[in-house]
Design an enzyme around this catalytic site. Sequence first.
Site, PDB file in Angstrom:
ATOM      1  N   LYS A  35       0.841  -1.200   0.000  1.00  0.00           N
ATOM      2  CA  LYS A  35       0.000   0.000   0.000  1.00  0.00           C
ATOM      3  C   LYS A  35       0.878   1.253   0.000  1.00  0.00           C
ATOM      4  CE  LYS A  35      -0.469  -0.266   5.029  1.00  0.00           C
ATOM      5  NZ  LYS A  35      -1.347  -0.718   6.126  1.00  0.00           N
ATOM      6  N   ARG A 130     -11.277   0.029  14.281  1.00  0.00           N
ATOM      7  CA  ARG A 130     -11.339   0.798  13.036  1.00  0.00           C
ATOM      8  C   ARG A 130     -12.345   0.101  12.120  1.00  0.00           C
ATOM      9  NH1 ARG A 130      -5.151   1.873  11.186  1.00  0.00           N
ATOM     10  NH2 ARG A 130      -5.499  -0.283  10.565  1.00  0.00           N
ATOM     11  N   TYR A 253      18.632  28.641  10.515  1.00  0.00           N
ATOM     12  CA  TYR A 253      17.483  29.381  11.040  1.00  0.00           C
ATOM     13  C   TYR A 253      17.341  29.181  12.533  1.00  0.00           C
ATOM     14  CZ  TYR A 253      15.814  30.031   6.253  1.00  0.00           C
ATOM     15  OH  TYR A 253      15.680  30.390   4.956  1.00  0.00           O
ATOM     16  N   MET A 301      14.430  24.106   4.216  1.00  0.00           N
ATOM     17  CA  MET A 301      13.644  23.518   3.129  1.00  0.00           C
ATOM     18  C   MET A 301      14.521  22.709   2.168  1.00  0.00           C
ATOM     19  SD  MET A 301      11.148  25.356   0.350  1.00  0.00           S
ATOM     20  CE  MET A 301       9.858  25.840   1.453  1.00  0.00           C
TER      21      MET A 301
HETATM   22  C1  LIG Z   1      -0.671  -1.922   6.625  1.00  0.00           C
HETATM   23  C2  LIG Z   1      -1.288  -3.213   6.963  1.00  0.00           C
HETATM   24  C3  LIG Z   1      -0.480  -4.328   7.239  1.00  0.00           C
HETATM   25  C4  LIG Z   1       1.034  -4.253   7.301  1.00  0.00           C
HETATM   26  O1  LIG Z   1       1.440  -3.616   8.483  1.00  0.00           O
HETATM   27  P1  LIG Z   1       2.997  -3.519   8.873  1.00  0.00           P
HETATM   28  O2  LIG Z   1       3.003  -3.007  10.263  1.00  0.00           O
HETATM   29  O3  LIG Z   1       3.613  -2.542   7.920  1.00  0.00           O
HETATM   30  O4  LIG Z   1       3.552  -4.878   8.736  1.00  0.00           O
HETATM   31  C5  LIG Z   1      -1.110  -5.538   7.478  1.00  0.00           C
HETATM   32  N1  LIG Z   1      -2.463  -5.636   7.460  1.00  0.00           N
HETATM   33  C6  LIG Z   1      -3.263  -4.588   7.231  1.00  0.00           C
HETATM   34  C7  LIG Z   1      -4.744  -4.755   7.246  1.00  0.00           C
HETATM   35  C8  LIG Z   1      -2.708  -3.339   6.971  1.00  0.00           C
HETATM   36  O5  LIG Z   1      -3.505  -2.289   6.731  1.00  0.00           O
END
Ligand SMILES: *Cc1c(COP(=O)(O)O)cnc(C)c1O
Length: 356
Positions: A35, A130, A253, A301
């Site tokens: 993802k 969730r 800065y 930046m």
């Molecule tokens: C992002 C996600 C994972 C992976 O999580 P990590 O901590 O990066 O291993 C696994 N299952 C679901 C449902 C996720 O959203």
Amino acid sequence: MPRPISATVHTAALANNLAVVRRFAPRSKVWAVVKANAYGHGLARAFPGLRATDGFGLLDLDEAVRLRELGWAGPILLLEGFFKPSDLDIVDRYSLTTTVHCDEQLRMIELARLSRPLNVQLKMNTGMNRLGYTPDKYRVAWERARSSTGVGQIVLMTHFSDADGERGVEHQVAAFERGADGIAGMRSLANSAATLWHPATHFDWVRPGIMLYGGSPTGVHADIATSGLQATMTLSTEIIATQMLGSGDTVGYGSRFTAEGPMRIGVIACGYADGYPRHARTGTPVAVNGVRTRTIGRVSMDMIAVDLTPVPDAGIGAHVELWGPTISIDDVAAASETIGYELMCAVTTRVPVRAD
Ligand SMILES: *Cc1c(COP(=O)(O)O)cnc(C)c1O
């Protein structure tokens, strides 16, 4: 000449890390989680290193389509499921497996015209709060899914809130066992932390993300130091200027750093507009010509100052690693009060990225 900053995605390290997942969970199949554009690595760049996986997990329909266009014919899991009835056309056309976490989604499947039944992961909410059905609602949802002609295989799944922490997973595993009691079918529970540290939760499919990218689920590099995981992204740049400071001179800065005596510093082409965390404090590790040193003063930046005391020969053009095999991304994250996940995902589009 473009600015000297660039990021490199290490294909062999991705493949190594997938092999590490298989060592930790030898009896499970693997959903490689890609993802967020493969945690910022780029889906197309990460794909060659991860193609020995059993399936890919992601969120966006367009990422799923891109994976098919890259030639991936195996399973693809939508980790949040779908959102609108029209999404199901794409789910169907591209043979995606979808998470189902609520009755609204089941209803959309029941009303859809599909060319074949969808494989689903039916999500249980075991305490994360969730997504998913609570344990007491789970059996009814499962029976409804099973009796729908639009549903094929059903995998039972849940997600952990504390697999990387003190609270652990036992309370959620107990809730899962209660909700799934007597229901046959494959199970998928483990994220990276559970893949590494809770072998009893591996079951049929593990879902590692961060460990594939060599990051620590806890944010502490020492926690994965002996696991065999390797950094999959190097962010590097060069020194573009040097300065000699005298006692009392300040840097950057807000004059956040004051030299206590004569010292030489380098100015590097990297700043928060490249995705380097602005909150990284003085002392954040950085490597110049392979030698570990520290940042000094505020991240601006486009530039950061670094201490050249341990590398007296380094001048303009010297190589600088912000994170990668020498400087753990987790250590940079820790100095900025975040986790490696966020830094990987935050490299900005002005940084050229290539795979090796
Ligand atoms: C992002 C996600 C994972 C992976 O999580 P990590 O901590 O990066 O291993 C696994 N299952 C679901 C449902 C996720 O959203």
